[in-house]
Design a protein around this motif. Structure first.
Motif, PDB file in Angstrom:
ATOM      1  N   HIS A 112       0.855  -1.184   0.000  1.00 40.11           N
ATOM      2  CA  HIS A 112       0.000   0.000   0.000  1.00 40.11           C
ATOM      3  C   HIS A 112       0.897   1.243   0.000  1.00 40.11           C
ATOM      4  CE1 HIS A 112      -2.902   2.972   1.343  1.00 40.11           C
ATOM      5  NE2 HIS A 112      -3.865   2.115   1.060  1.00 40.11           N
ATOM      6  N   HIS A 113       0.625   2.152  -0.949  1.00 42.82           N
ATOM      7  CA  HIS A 113       1.475   3.331  -1.136  1.00 42.82           C
ATOM      8  C   HIS A 113       1.633   4.169   0.146  1.00 42.82           C
ATOM      9  CE1 HIS A 113       3.261   6.608  -3.440  1.00 42.82           C
ATOM     10  NE2 HIS A 113       2.432   7.437  -2.841  1.00 42.82           N
ATOM     11  N   LEU A 114       0.538   4.334   0.885  1.00 39.03           N
ATOM     12  CA  LEU A 114       0.616   5.185   2.088  1.00 39.03           C
ATOM     13  C   LEU A 114       1.342   4.480   3.235  1.00 39.03           C
ATOM     14  CD1 LEU A 114      -2.910   6.862   1.953  1.00 39.03           C
ATOM     15  CD2 LEU A 114      -0.749   7.679   1.013  1.00 39.03           C
ATOM     16  N   GLY A 116       3.848   2.815   2.646  1.00 39.63           N
ATOM     17  CA  GLY A 116       5.210   3.144   2.224  1.00 39.63           C
ATOM     18  C   GLY A 116       5.641   4.487   2.786  1.00 39.63           C
ATOM     19  N   HIS A 117       4.784   5.504   2.632  1.00 40.81           N
ATOM     20  CA  HIS A 117       5.136   6.841   3.144  1.00 40.81           C
ATOM     21  C   HIS A 117       5.370   6.795   4.665  1.00 40.81           C
ATOM     22  CE1 HIS A 117       5.173   9.534  -0.213  1.00 40.81           C
ATOM     23  NE2 HIS A 117       3.982   9.146  -0.633  1.00 40.81           N
ATOM     24  N   ILE A 118       4.549   6.012   5.374  1.00 45.78           N
ATOM     25  CA  ILE A 118       4.711   5.936   6.842  1.00 45.78           C
ATOM     26  C   ILE A 118       6.029   5.228   7.183  1.00 45.78           C
ATOM     27  CG2 ILE A 118       3.771   4.975   8.991  1.00 45.78           C
ATOM     28  CD1 ILE A 118       0.943   5.204   7.673  1.00 45.78           C
ATOM     29  N   PHE A 167      -3.347  22.580  -2.291  1.00 45.41           N
ATOM     30  CA  PHE A 167      -2.142  23.405  -2.514  1.00 45.41           C
ATOM     31  C   PHE A 167      -1.919  23.575  -4.027  1.00 45.41           C
ATOM     32  CE2 PHE A 167       0.581  24.644   1.059  1.00 45.41           C
ATOM     33  CZ  PHE A 167       0.002  23.990   2.132  1.00 45.41           C
ATOM     34  N   ASP A 168      -2.032  22.471  -4.769  1.00 48.07           N
ATOM     35  CA  ASP A 168      -1.751  22.516  -6.215  1.00 48.07           C
ATOM     36  C   ASP A 168      -2.778  23.371  -6.959  1.00 48.07           C
ATOM     37  OD1 ASP A 168       0.415  20.887  -5.776  1.00 48.07           O
ATOM     38  OD2 ASP A 168      -0.623  19.041  -6.290  1.00 48.07           O
ATOM     39  N   LYS A 169      -4.058  23.264  -6.556  1.00 50.69           N
ATOM     40  CA  LYS A 169      -5.100  24.023  -7.267  1.00 50.69           C
ATOM     41  C   LYS A 169      -5.003  25.510  -6.933  1.00 50.69           C
ATOM     42  CE  LYS A 169      -8.060  20.341  -8.611  1.00 50.69           C
ATOM     43  NZ  LYS A 169      -8.941  19.347  -7.993  1.00 50.69           N
ATOM     44  N   GLY A 180       2.408  22.706  -7.062  1.00 49.00           N
ATOM     45  CA  GLY A 180       2.328  24.032  -6.453  1.00 49.00           C
ATOM     46  C   GLY A 180       2.676  24.109  -4.980  1.00 49.00           C
ATOM     47  N   GLY A 181       2.613  22.971  -4.279  1.00 52.51           N
ATOM     48  CA  GLY A 181       2.836  23.001  -2.830  1.00 52.51           C
ATOM     49  C   GLY A 181       4.132  23.674  -2.438  1.00 52.51           C
ATOM     50  N   ILE A 182       5.193  23.296  -3.090  1.00 49.73           N
ATOM     51  CA  ILE A 182       6.508  23.836  -2.726  1.00 49.73           C
ATOM     52  C   ILE A 182       6.587  25.333  -3.039  1.00 49.73           C
ATOM     53  CG2 ILE A 182       7.608  23.068  -4.905  1.00 49.73           C
ATOM     54  CD1 ILE A 182      10.061  22.407  -2.975  1.00 49.73           C
ATOM     55  N   GLY A 268       4.108  11.475   3.500  1.00 50.20           N
ATOM     56  CA  GLY A 268       3.511  11.969   2.254  1.00 50.20           C
ATOM     57  C   GLY A 268       4.136  13.273   1.786  1.00 50.20           C
ATOM     58  N   GLY A 269       3.813  13.638   0.535  1.00 49.45           N
ATOM     59  CA  GLY A 269       4.451  14.797  -0.108  1.00 49.45           C
ATOM     60  C   GLY A 269       4.339  16.098   0.665  1.00 49.45           C
ATOM     61  N   VAL A 270       3.160  16.349   1.271  1.00 46.66           N
ATOM     62  CA  VAL A 270       2.964  17.625   1.973  1.00 46.66           C
ATOM     63  C   VAL A 270       3.752  17.666   3.292  1.00 46.66           C
ATOM     64  CG1 VAL A 270       1.185  19.239   2.829  1.00 46.66           C
ATOM     65  CG2 VAL A 270       0.713  17.831   0.840  1.00 46.66           C
ATOM     66  N   THR A 300       9.003  12.540  -1.125  1.00 45.95           N
ATOM     67  CA  THR A 300       8.558  12.334  -2.511  1.00 45.95           C
ATOM     68  C   THR A 300       8.471  10.824  -2.780  1.00 45.95           C
ATOM     69  OG1 THR A 300      10.844  12.540  -3.175  1.00 45.95           O
ATOM     70  CG2 THR A 300       9.489  14.485  -3.453  1.00 45.95           C
ATOM     71  N   ASP A 301       7.723  10.467  -3.829  1.00 42.32           N
ATOM     72  CA  ASP A 301       7.514   9.040  -4.102  1.00 42.32           C
ATOM     73  C   ASP A 301       8.828   8.360  -4.491  1.00 42.32           C
ATOM     74  OD1 ASP A 301       4.886   9.382  -3.554  1.00 42.32           O
ATOM     75  OD2 ASP A 301       4.212   9.379  -5.637  1.00 42.32           O
ATOM     76  N   ASN A 302       9.049   7.180  -3.917  1.00 36.81           N
ATOM     77  CA  ASN A 302      10.264   6.411  -4.227  1.00 36.81           C
ATOM     78  C   ASN A 302      10.001   4.954  -3.862  1.00 36.81           C
ATOM     79  OD1 ASN A 302      11.386   5.766  -1.364  1.00 36.81           O
ATOM     80  ND2 ASN A 302      10.777   7.910  -1.279  1.00 36.81           N
TER      81      ASN A 302
HETATM   82  O1  KG4 Z   1       3.008  12.135  -1.733  1.00 35.19           O
HETATM   83  P1  KG4 Z   1       2.868  12.821  -3.043  1.00 35.19           P
HETATM   84  O2  KG4 Z   1       3.871  12.555  -4.124  1.00 35.19           O
HETATM   85  O3  KG4 Z   1       1.450  12.607  -3.620  1.00 35.19           O
HETATM   86  C1  KG4 Z   1       0.824  11.406  -3.668  1.00 35.19           C
HETATM   87  O4  KG4 Z   1       1.487  10.349  -3.652  1.00 35.19           O
HETATM   88  O5  KG4 Z   1      -0.425  11.513  -3.710  1.00 35.19           O
HETATM   89  O6  KG4 Z   1       2.856  14.360  -2.766  1.00 35.19           O
HETATM   90  C2  KG4 Z   1       2.748  15.319  -3.781  1.00 35.19           C
HETATM   91  C3  KG4 Z   1       2.040  16.506  -3.169  1.00 35.19           C
HETATM   92  C4  KG4 Z   1       1.729  17.577  -4.203  1.00 35.19           C
HETATM   93  O7  KG4 Z   1       0.395  17.970  -4.027  1.00 35.19           O
HETATM   94  C5  KG4 Z   1       2.696  18.691  -3.835  1.00 35.19           C
HETATM   95  O8  KG4 Z   1       2.222  19.980  -4.166  1.00 35.19           O
HETATM   96  C6  KG4 Z   1       2.797  18.527  -2.332  1.00 35.19           C
HETATM   97  O9  KG4 Z   1       2.866  17.126  -2.165  1.00 35.19           O
HETATM   98  N1  KG4 Z   1       3.982  19.183  -1.759  1.00 35.19           N
HETATM   99  C7  KG4 Z   1       3.926  20.190  -0.860  1.00 35.19           C
HETATM  100  C8  KG4 Z   1       5.263  20.570  -0.593  1.00 35.19           C
HETATM  101  N2  KG4 Z   1       6.089  19.769  -1.320  1.00 35.19           N
HETATM  102  C9  KG4 Z   1       5.288  18.919  -2.027  1.00 35.19           C
HETATM  103  N3  KG4 Z   1       2.868  20.792  -0.288  1.00 35.19           N
HETATM  104  C10 KG4 Z   1       3.128  21.787   0.575  1.00 35.19           C
HETATM  105  N4  KG4 Z   1       4.384  22.215   0.878  1.00 35.19           N
HETATM  106  C11 KG4 Z   1       5.466  21.635   0.321  1.00 35.19           C
HETATM  107  N5  KG4 Z   1       6.688  22.049   0.640  1.00 35.19           N
END
Ligand code: KG4
Length: 338
Positions: A112-114, A116-118, A167-169, A180-182, A268-270, A300-302
């Motif tokens: 499960h991808h999440l 993985g993140h944990i 964040f992205d929208k 857009g998050g970064i 996760g990414g955020v 980030t995903d890996n």
């Molecule tokens: O974990 P991830 O790759 O997504 C999924 O697997 O679903 O995370 C990507 C998300 C994107 O929405 C990106 O904008 C956000 O993580 N992100 C951030 C930051 N760096 C990446 N959001 C807020 N602040 C950041 N520094």
């Protein structure tokens, strides 16, 4: 004793990755990102993502094997992200792993991808249970209670959009590039919280909601543009980020009061967001709850994170038959059901 070698693939979104774990030591983690291609479209184009995974997957596997200095004959199990994610993208990883499993007669470990993140956090510290995983990504937003290793209970989640998606929208309406998050994170550092935006969902639960907040920002920007007023992008980024992050922090504080929790883990990414990292660290600094903040490469995903979960599943012999399919909306609680 013979080495235990796990080869793992991640292809759930816009990164194609292959990692190799040798006796729990990470010996290769190759990541090929597609971000530049998707940037042209302002977001991930699923069909293009699948095609690029197809083009890249053999290259990342080959590079990982070379880096680890092993051959496919040495591998004991083939792990892969089965979900959640983009259906076509997931299929590329799964079909590759099925093929390898069939040829080399070694088990398939669906991950499960999440999870993985944990579990990526295990690369920096041992996980201590019961823990609260704050899973904040582009596709998911969940508070996951783990009473023990490989035990997952979702105690709060988004009712609509994921935090990363909002964040992205918001970044897109502000004219910032994907992801857009970064960009928002960077601009917010120079901005002030001057815009009055709503904090949606006050139902006392541990759930969150990001759709209303996102729409409020979009409507505000359109209104200002119609009135020929300039948008202070830095201030709007700060105002939005404060509310988006504080909403999740509020639920974390509530969860800590409701459940016995020894450790908080960001995932996760955020979790790369600097304000979220600072706030969580500051709030729990003088408490007996430990906070684990993943290093940026883990956010980030890996495939390294997929391999880490797979090493736990391998010990429990959680293997899948060759008939297994992907599940784009797989729930974390069902991580061992397929
Ligand atoms: O974990 P991830 O790759 O997504 C999924 O697997 O679903 O995370 C990507 C998300 C994107 O929405 C990106 O904008 C956000 O993580 N992100 C951030 C930051 N760096 C990446 N959001 C807020 N602040 C950041 N520094």
């Amino acid at each position: 004793m013979k080495d235990t070698i796990i080869l793992a693939i991640e292809s759930s979104c816009d990164e194609t990755s292959c990692a190799i774990l040798k006796n729990d030591e990470l010996v290769a983690n190759i990541v090929s990102t597609q971000i530049e291609v998707h940037q042209k479209y302002g977001g991930v184009m699923p069909e293009i993502a699948s095609r690029l995974h197809l083009e890249n997957i053999i290259c990342v596997i080959d590079e990982a094997l070379n880096k680890a200095n092993i051959t496919l004959e040495d591998v004991d199990a083939f792990a892969v992200t089965r979900g959640p994610g983009l259906i076509g993208a997931l299929h590329v990883g799964l079909q590759a792993i099925k093929t390898l499993s069939l040829i080399y007669n070694k088990p398939i470990i669906p991950v499960h991808h999440l999870c993985g993140h944990i579990y990526a956090n295990e690369y920096i510290d041992e996980l201590k249970f019961p823990l609260l995983a704050v899973v904040v990504s582009g596709g998911n937003t969940e508070l996951v209670l783990m009473k023990d290793n490989l035990e997952f209970e979702i105690i709060g989640e988004t009712k609509d959009d994921a935090i990363g998606e909002s964040f992205d929208k918001v970044a897109r309406v502000l004219g910032l590039p994907y992801p857009g998050g970064i960009q928002i994170d960077k601009l917010a550092k120079e901005g002030k919280h001057t815009y009055n935006l709503p904090t949606p969902l006050h139902d006392g639960s541990l759930n969150v909601s990001y759709s209303g907040l996102k729409t409020a920002v979009i409507n505000l920007v359109h209104k200002l543009e119609q009135n020929h007023e300039t948008v202070n992008i830095k201030d709007l980024a700060k105002s939005f980020q404060d509310i988006a992050v504080n909403m999740i922090i509020d639920r974390v504080k509530k969860a800590v009061n409701q459940y016995e929790i020894k450790e908080i883990v960001l995932a996760g990414g955020v979790s790369a967001n600097s304000y979220l990292r600072e706030e969580i660290t500051r709030i729990f600094k003088d408490t007996n709850i430990k906070v684990i903040i993943p290093p940026l490469w883990c956010t980030t995903d890996n495939a390294a994170m997929i391999a880490k979960v797979a090493s736990h599943l391998y010990k429990k012999k959680i293997f899948a038959p060759l008939s297994i399919g992907v599940d784009p909306s797989w729930r974390i609680e069902d991580y061992n059901k397929f």
